[in-house]
Design a protein around this motif. Structure first.
Motif, PDB file in Angstrom:
ATOM      1  N   PRO A 179       0.715  -1.148  -0.082  1.00  0.00           N
ATOM      2  CA  PRO A 179      -0.033  -0.111   0.011  1.00  0.00           C
ATOM      3  C   PRO A 179       0.813   1.214   0.101  1.00  0.00           C
ATOM      4  CG  PRO A 179      -0.051  -1.121   2.221  1.00  0.00           C
ATOM      5  CD  PRO A 179       0.580  -2.161   1.153  1.00  0.00           C
ATOM      6  N   ASP A 180       2.189   0.962   0.449  1.00  0.00           N
ATOM      7  CA  ASP A 180       2.833   2.318   0.537  1.00  0.00           C
ATOM      8  C   ASP A 180       3.757   2.498  -0.894  1.00  0.00           C
ATOM      9  OD1 ASP A 180       4.693   0.503   0.715  1.00  0.00           O
ATOM     10  OD2 ASP A 180       5.432   1.037   2.656  1.00  0.00           O
ATOM     11  N   GLY A 181       3.401   1.786  -1.841  1.00  0.00           N
ATOM     12  CA  GLY A 181       3.826   2.020  -3.262  1.00  0.00           C
ATOM     13  C   GLY A 181       5.245   1.169  -3.438  1.00  0.00           C
ATOM     14  N   GLN A 182       5.710   0.409  -2.432  1.00  0.00           N
ATOM     15  CA  GLN A 182       7.036  -0.387  -2.603  1.00  0.00           C
ATOM     16  C   GLN A 182       6.581  -1.555  -3.561  1.00  0.00           C
ATOM     17  OE1 GLN A 182       8.483  -1.904   1.156  1.00  0.00           O
ATOM     18  NE2 GLN A 182       8.236  -0.145   2.215  1.00  0.00           N
ATOM     19  N   ARG A 183       7.664  -1.926  -4.151  1.00  0.00           N
ATOM     20  CA  ARG A 183       7.607  -3.013  -5.105  1.00  0.00           C
ATOM     21  C   ARG A 183       7.312  -4.295  -4.631  1.00  0.00           C
ATOM     22  NH1 ARG A 183      12.746  -3.049  -8.496  1.00  0.00           N
ATOM     23  NH2 ARG A 183      11.537  -4.489  -9.593  1.00  0.00           N
ATOM     24  N   LYS A 184       6.710  -5.159  -5.364  1.00  0.00           N
ATOM     25  CA  LYS A 184       6.363  -6.589  -4.785  1.00  0.00           C
ATOM     26  C   LYS A 184       7.318  -7.216  -4.208  1.00  0.00           C
ATOM     27  CE  LYS A 184       2.665  -7.164  -8.061  1.00  0.00           C
ATOM     28  NZ  LYS A 184       2.169  -8.034  -9.331  1.00  0.00           N
ATOM     29  N   SER A 185       7.242  -8.253  -3.284  1.00  0.00           N
ATOM     30  CA  SER A 185       8.252  -9.229  -2.649  1.00  0.00           C
ATOM     31  C   SER A 185       8.330 -10.286  -3.693  1.00  0.00           C
ATOM     32  CB  SER A 185       7.925  -9.609  -1.202  1.00  0.00           C
ATOM     33  OG  SER A 185       6.629 -10.331  -1.281  1.00  0.00           O
ATOM     34  N   THR A 186       9.192 -11.413  -3.099  1.00  0.00           N
ATOM     35  CA  THR A 186       9.540 -12.647  -3.792  1.00  0.00           C
ATOM     36  C   THR A 186       8.193 -13.351  -3.991  1.00  0.00           C
ATOM     37  OG1 THR A 186       9.962 -13.863  -1.826  1.00  0.00           O
ATOM     38  CG2 THR A 186      11.747 -12.580  -3.107  1.00  0.00           C
ATOM     39  N   GLY A 187       7.012 -13.315  -3.073  1.00  0.00           N
ATOM     40  CA  GLY A 187       6.055 -14.095  -3.476  1.00  0.00           C
ATOM     41  C   GLY A 187       6.089 -15.330  -2.999  1.00  0.00           C
ATOM     42  N   LEU A 188       7.105 -15.674  -2.062  1.00  0.00           N
ATOM     43  CA  LEU A 188       7.140 -16.897  -1.543  1.00  0.00           C
ATOM     44  C   LEU A 188       7.220 -17.275   0.125  1.00  0.00           C
ATOM     45  CD1 LEU A 188      10.625 -17.774  -3.231  1.00  0.00           C
ATOM     46  CD2 LEU A 188       8.634 -18.407  -3.856  1.00  0.00           C
ATOM     47  N   GLY A 189       6.640 -16.088   0.894  1.00  0.00           N
ATOM     48  CA  GLY A 189       6.734 -16.060   2.167  1.00  0.00           C
ATOM     49  C   GLY A 189       5.428 -16.928   2.674  1.00  0.00           C
ATOM     50  N   LEU A 190       4.264 -16.616   2.130  1.00  0.00           N
ATOM     51  CA  LEU A 190       3.122 -17.394   2.381  1.00  0.00           C
ATOM     52  C   LEU A 190       3.109 -18.762   1.941  1.00  0.00           C
ATOM     53  CD1 LEU A 190       0.160 -14.606   2.013  1.00  0.00           C
ATOM     54  CD2 LEU A 190       1.214 -15.586   4.180  1.00  0.00           C
ATOM     55  N   SER A 191       3.961 -18.984   0.833  1.00  0.00           N
ATOM     56  CA  SER A 191       3.878 -20.448   0.431  1.00  0.00           C
ATOM     57  C   SER A 191       4.506 -21.322   1.229  1.00  0.00           C
ATOM     58  CB  SER A 191       4.332 -20.484  -1.067  1.00  0.00           C
ATOM     59  OG  SER A 191       4.752 -21.673  -1.381  1.00  0.00           O
ATOM     60  N   PHE A 192       5.989 -20.463   2.013  1.00  0.00           N
ATOM     61  CA  PHE A 192       6.589 -21.286   2.866  1.00  0.00           C
ATOM     62  C   PHE A 192       5.986 -21.504   3.984  1.00  0.00           C
ATOM     63  CE2 PHE A 192      10.287 -20.510   5.771  1.00  0.00           C
ATOM     64  CZ  PHE A 192      10.855 -21.827   5.578  1.00  0.00           C
ATOM     65  N   VAL A 193       4.937 -20.449   4.698  1.00  0.00           N
ATOM     66  CA  VAL A 193       4.195 -20.786   5.809  1.00  0.00           C
ATOM     67  C   VAL A 193       3.236 -21.908   5.722  1.00  0.00           C
ATOM     68  CG1 VAL A 193       2.380 -19.807   7.239  1.00  0.00           C
ATOM     69  CG2 VAL A 193       4.347 -18.344   6.424  1.00  0.00           C
ATOM     70  N   ARG A 194       2.850 -21.995   4.374  1.00  0.00           N
ATOM     71  CA  ARG A 194       1.499 -23.132   4.169  1.00  0.00           C
ATOM     72  C   ARG A 194       2.653 -24.586   4.186  1.00  0.00           C
ATOM     73  NH1 ARG A 194      -0.419 -23.607  -1.818  1.00  0.00           N
ATOM     74  NH2 ARG A 194       1.828 -24.154  -2.324  1.00  0.00           N
ATOM     75  N   GLU A 195       3.658 -24.737   3.740  1.00  0.00           N
ATOM     76  CA  GLU A 195       4.432 -25.903   3.674  1.00  0.00           C
ATOM     77  C   GLU A 195       4.683 -26.290   5.188  1.00  0.00           C
ATOM     78  OE1 GLU A 195       5.074 -28.029   1.397  1.00  0.00           O
ATOM     79  OE2 GLU A 195       3.745 -26.673   0.060  1.00  0.00           O
ATOM     80  N   ILE A 196       5.274 -25.201   5.771  1.00  0.00           N
ATOM     81  CA  ILE A 196       5.498 -25.624   7.478  1.00  0.00           C
ATOM     82  C   ILE A 196       4.333 -26.059   8.134  1.00  0.00           C
ATOM     83  CG2 ILE A 196       6.125 -24.294   9.426  1.00  0.00           C
ATOM     84  CD1 ILE A 196       7.882 -22.427   7.772  1.00  0.00           C
ATOM     85  N   ALA A 197       3.185 -25.453   7.857  1.00  0.00           N
ATOM     86  CA  ALA A 197       1.829 -25.800   8.284  1.00  0.00           C
ATOM     87  C   ALA A 197       1.392 -27.123   7.975  1.00  0.00           C
ATOM     88  CB  ALA A 197       0.584 -24.933   7.905  1.00  0.00           C
ATOM     89  N   ARG A 198       1.556 -27.647   6.745  1.00  0.00           N
ATOM     90  CA  ARG A 198       1.473 -28.934   6.331  1.00  0.00           C
ATOM     91  C   ARG A 198       2.463 -29.792   7.235  1.00  0.00           C
ATOM     92  NH1 ARG A 198       4.221 -32.262   3.222  1.00  0.00           N
ATOM     93  NH2 ARG A 198       5.789 -30.731   2.678  1.00  0.00           N
ATOM     94  N   LEU A 199       3.749 -29.504   7.442  1.00  0.00           N
ATOM     95  CA  LEU A 199       4.478 -30.510   8.135  1.00  0.00           C
ATOM     96  C   LEU A 199       3.980 -30.729   9.455  1.00  0.00           C
ATOM     97  CD1 LEU A 199       8.028 -29.371   6.588  1.00  0.00           C
ATOM     98  CD2 LEU A 199       7.068 -31.413   6.301  1.00  0.00           C
TER      99      LEU A 199
END
Length: 487
Positions: free
Chosen positions: A432-452
């Motif tokens: 929202p502050d105009g910064q560019r997008k991140s790698t897009g891997l953070g929540l995917s990483f969290v999902r895999e940790i939750a699965r484990l």
């Protein structure tokens, strides 16, 4: 028709045929075996009577002789003998005596006295010094009317003087043969029933193993990462192991192809920026402010590439796991407090307030490092998508069987089209502050940790404003898994 039904029917047909053939072979031997046993007793009885006849040979065997009177008394006896299932009430033996010429001297049927029996096998063979026996039907058309005759020589002073023959109706043996048939068929039925139960058990066991293997293959086909089933049958176990090895090879190839594709796509933008800045720096007379800005761009894009590679390596390591290798009892509230403290400088730069609320017992069995990474990624997302002077709250609640960790902010809502995609690899939204997008891997990483950790993660827009991410972890399952791994 299912595999277990086919196996059961096949087993039942084979067991049934084997039982019937076996019983038929036994039952065919029953009549002859019963007759042989009866013949042996009659041989002894005939020789005993021959010795008694020798004692009366001089006085003859007329109707009023002691021998004839004794036989008549035997024939007149009323018997009351319960022999297994047969109730015997009368006598059945036939007795006759012949001289050296085969002439009948005595017969239980007086009309046969004086007849020539020299041609009957029992008499003729005994007079020749051989074992004499015969079976003769009274009615040639009725096989149940046959009698078995056993002969014994009568000696007087060491010389053969005649032949005594003992006869018994074969019909008297039929009740015992019928009883034996019924007994064997009954036992055969029990054996067949037992074979049916055994076949049902074998079919169920084999079908259960095959079903577990089929379910495993179906889960693999749908992209689920599951461990191969532990099967007792060696061949099925080998098949499961081969399927697992094939899955790993296929997944490995697909994994590499997908990552190469996505990595090259994500690296294009920072590499283009680095190359453009480098080309401009090669030009002559570049002003110092622009040179500094280009160098800063190169440094920033290099850091972005480094973060991308680091996140990819971390995510790849987690995705390759099928279960936690080592677990320990960790306090989720303690980890959350440490991560909140680590994020405080970042939050203060945006004027954010960080708060934490936890239930009394927030422990579970898990991988401490991975849980730290999961909470860190959730806090990073919440802070990055928060508006200045906002708030980020972390709450941990204990429902007994599970721990629920919620991270929420008061930032802008996630668009509806993105709600189902936020956990996809490389999917990212603008800040929202105009910064560019991140790698897009953070929540995917969290999902895999939750699965484990046998849990799940979800993201929802709050009705009062802001976004909430909920990470749910099973406590009971983790405790069992922890006790297993430690034992």
């Amino acid at each position: 028709m299912s595999l277990s039904t086919r196996l059961l029917l096949g087993w039942f047909v084979i067991a049934g045929l084997a039982t019937v053939l076996f019983l038929n072979s036994i039952l065919n031997q029953v009549p002859s075996s019963v007759r042989q046993a009866s013949e042996e007793v009659m041989v002894d009885s005939a020789n005993l009577l021959a010795e008694i006849a020798e004692q009366h040979w001089q006085e003859g065997f007329a109707a009023d002789s002691p021998f004839a009177a004794a036989v008549d008394r035997y024939l007149a006896r009323q018997l009351d003998a319960q022999i297994w299932s047969r109730h015997k009430t009368g006598t059945e033996l036939v007795i006759y005596l012949t001289d050296l010429n085969g002439t009948v001297l005595y017969h239980t049927d007086p009309q046969q006295v004086g007849e020539d029996y020299s041609l009957w096998r029992d008499v003729s063979l005994t007079l020749q010094g051989k074992y004499g026996a015969r079976t003769t039907r009274i009615d040639p058309e009725d096989d149940t009317s046959s009698l078995m005759y056993i002969a014994a020589p009568v000696y007087k002073g060491g010389q053969l003087v005649g032949v005594l023959t003992l006869g018994k109706p074969n019909a008297s043996l039929h009740p015992f043969i019928t009883l034996a048939h019924g007994y064997f068929w009954q036992r055969g039925g029990l054996i067949l029933f037992g074979a049916l139960l055994l076949g049902a058990g074998m079919a169920f066991w084999l079908n259960r193993s095959v079903r577990r293997l089929v379910d495993y293959v179906e889960q693999v086909r749908h992209g689920e990462r599951v461990s191969p089933p532990q099967l007792a049958d060696k061949e099925l176990a080998r098949l499961a192991a081969a399927t697992e090895a094939m899955r790993r090879e296929i997944d490995g190839k697909a994994y590499v192809e997908q990552y190469v594709h996505t990595l090259t796509h994500e690296m294009k933008s920072p590499l283009s920026a680095i190359r453009g800045a480098a080309e401009l720096l090669q030009e002559a007379d570049v002003p110092e402010p622009m040179r500094a800005r280009f160098l800063a761009n190169i440094d920033g894009e290099s850091l972005r590439l480094q973060r991308l590679v680091d996140r990819l390596l971390s995510l790849a390591g987690v995705e390759k796991r099928q279960q936690l290798e080592q677990t320990e009892r960790v306090d989720l509230a303690e980890i959350a407090a440490l991560e909140l403290e680590a994020k405080r400088p970042l939050a203060e730069r945006k004027g954010l307030t960080l708060t934490q609320e936890c239930d009394a017992d927030s422990t579970l069995m898990g991988d401490r490092f991975l849980l730290e990474q999961a909470i860190s990624n959730l806090l990073d997302n919440a802070i990055e998508f928060s508006l200045p002077d906002g708030a980020v709250a972390l709450q941990i609640s204990n429902s007994g069987a599970a721990l629920s960790l919620r991270v929420r902010n008061d930032g802008p809502a996630v668009p509806d089209y993105a709600l189902d995609r936020v956990f996809e690899r490389f999917y990212s939204l603008p800040r929202p502050d105009g910064q560019r997008k991140s790698t897009g891997l953070g929540l995917s990483f969290v999902r895999e940790i939750a699965r484990l950790h046998h849990g799940q993660v979800s993201l929802n827009n709050r009705a009062e404003g802001g976004v909430e991410v909920e990470l749910t972890l099973s406590r009971t399952h983790q405790e069992r898994e922890g006790s297993t791994s430690l034992s």
